[in-house]
Design a protein around this motif. Structure first.
Motif, PDB file in Angstrom:
ATOM      1  N   LEU A   1       0.829  -1.199   0.000  1.00 11.67           N
ATOM      2  CA  LEU A   1       0.000   0.000   0.000  1.00 11.67           C
ATOM      3  C   LEU A   1       0.869   1.257   0.000  1.00 11.67           C
ATOM      4  N   ALA A   2       1.889   1.272   0.860  1.00  8.08           N
ATOM      5  CA  ALA A   2       2.768   2.436   0.933  1.00  8.08           C
ATOM      6  C   ALA A   2       3.511   2.651  -0.378  1.00  8.08           C
ATOM      7  N   GLY A   3       3.969   1.568  -0.995  1.00  3.87           N
ATOM      8  CA  GLY A   3       4.707   1.687  -2.246  1.00  3.87           C
ATOM      9  C   GLY A   3       3.854   2.237  -3.374  1.00  3.87           C
ATOM     10  N   VAL A   4       2.633   1.729  -3.494  1.00  2.00           N
ATOM     11  CA  VAL A   4       1.746   2.187  -4.576  1.00  2.00           C
ATOM     12  C   VAL A   4       1.329   3.636  -4.352  1.00  2.00           C
ATOM     13  N   MET A   5       0.967   3.976  -3.122  1.00  2.00           N
ATOM     14  CA  MET A   5       0.562   5.347  -2.841  1.00  2.00           C
ATOM     15  C   MET A   5       1.730   6.317  -3.009  1.00  2.00           C
ATOM     16  N   ALA A   6       2.932   5.891  -2.612  1.00  2.00           N
ATOM     17  CA  ALA A   6       4.111   6.751  -2.766  1.00  2.00           C
ATOM     18  C   ALA A   6       4.436   6.984  -4.237  1.00  2.00           C
ATOM     19  N   SER A   7       4.285   5.944  -5.055  1.00  2.00           N
ATOM     20  CA  SER A   7       4.562   6.105  -6.481  1.00  2.00           C
ATOM     21  C   SER A   7       3.555   7.049  -7.133  1.00  2.00           C
ATOM     22  N   LEU A   8       2.280   6.964  -6.747  1.00  2.00           N
ATOM     23  CA  LEU A   8       1.276   7.885  -7.268  1.00  2.00           C
ATOM     24  C   LEU A   8       1.560   9.307  -6.795  1.00  2.00           C
ATOM     25  N   ALA A   9       1.928   9.456  -5.532  1.00  2.00           N
ATOM     26  CA  ALA A   9       2.251  10.782  -4.998  1.00  2.00           C
ATOM     27  C   ALA A   9       3.471  11.372  -5.699  1.00  2.00           C
TER      28      ALA A   9
END
Length: 262
Positions: A226-234
């Motif tokens: 979750l953190a990786g996907v959200m960080a990549s979108l951010a």
């Protein structure tokens, strides 16, 4: 200073892309992907060149022939281009599929970025050499906005309405909720890939995070996913907004310089 008009225009492009009819999305996918890639690449390449220039200045004399040889070469240009393409692709696909709540979180960048710039300017503006200030602020703004957006996106993702996936197998959840309606081959494949990742996050959160004693490492991996996907979108959103503003300011500066010379 960041131009609010440039930030709004850049974000409006994403909104227009999201709400276009699917047929228009299919036709405009490659032109828009090329444009966003080019805008992000313009900033990333300048950041890489400045970083290399500052690093070389610490060790080499300005007249040394090694300065020219050790500048960002074609391998560096290609790596920055590929990274920009990946960020642009991720941004377009995620904006196309994320919920309105997450889209609203991305829109908060229009307020967060000017606030961050004001804080950085007040605290560090006087300490930075003018020649490095513009690009250095871009680098810091991307990093700071990515951190803020990641935290907000994770919270919004967890508390947004989700399909009920508790107790279902992964394959069953995918079969029931994966949308295969888009007809375009490439965009449809990419869209289903992002949907697959999004549904996997929701399935894992509902089945593993709530019972860490039994889930063990699966619960931790779910948080990391979750953190990786959200960080990549951010990160993709931050680069797009900051890079769009950087490009527009660069064009304005060039126009002003040409006017003065004429």
């Amino acid at each position: 200073m960041l131009s609010l008009l440039a930030l709004v225009a850049a974000f409006a492009d994403l909104l227009i892309w999201r709400f276009l009819p699917s047929g228009w999305q299919d036709w405009l996918f490659f032109p828009l992907l090329f444009f966003i890639t080019w805008v992000i690449f313009n900033l990333r390449l300048d950041l890489a060149r400045q970083k290399r220039q500052v690093w070389l200045a610490q060790y080499l004399n300005a007249e040394s022939s090694l300065v020219r040889r050790l500048q960002v070469g074609w391998l560096g240009v290609i790596s920055q281009l590929l990274a920009s393409l990946l960020l642009a692709l991720l941004l377009l696909l995620q904006v196309l599929l994320i919920s309105p709540w997450l889209l609203l979180v991305l829109a908060s960048s229009l307020l967060v970025l000017p606030t961050l710039e004001k804080i950085l300017s007040e605290r560090l503006g006087a300490a930075i050499q003018p020649a490095y200030r513009k690009l250095l602020f871009c680098r810091w703004l991307v990093s700071a906005n990515t951190l803020v957006l990641t935290l907000l996106l994770m919270l919004a993702f967890i508390y947004q309405p989700q399909p009920w996936l508790v107790g279902k197998s992964w394959s069953q959840a995918m079969a029931e909720h994966l949308d295969v309606s888009r007809t375009a081959e490439l965009l449809g494949f990419l869209e289903r890939s992002v949907q697959l990742l999004d549904l996997t996050q929701k399935w894992a959160l509902q089945n593993f995070v709530g019972n860490l004693e039994q889930a063990g490492w699966l619960g931790l991996l779910t948080w990391l996913l979750l953190a990786g996907v959200m960080a990549s979108l951010a990160l993709a959103t931050s680069y797009w907004l900051v890079a769009a503003d950087y490009l527009i300011r660069g064009l304005d500066d060039k126009q002003s310089t040409d006017t003065e010379h004429s």
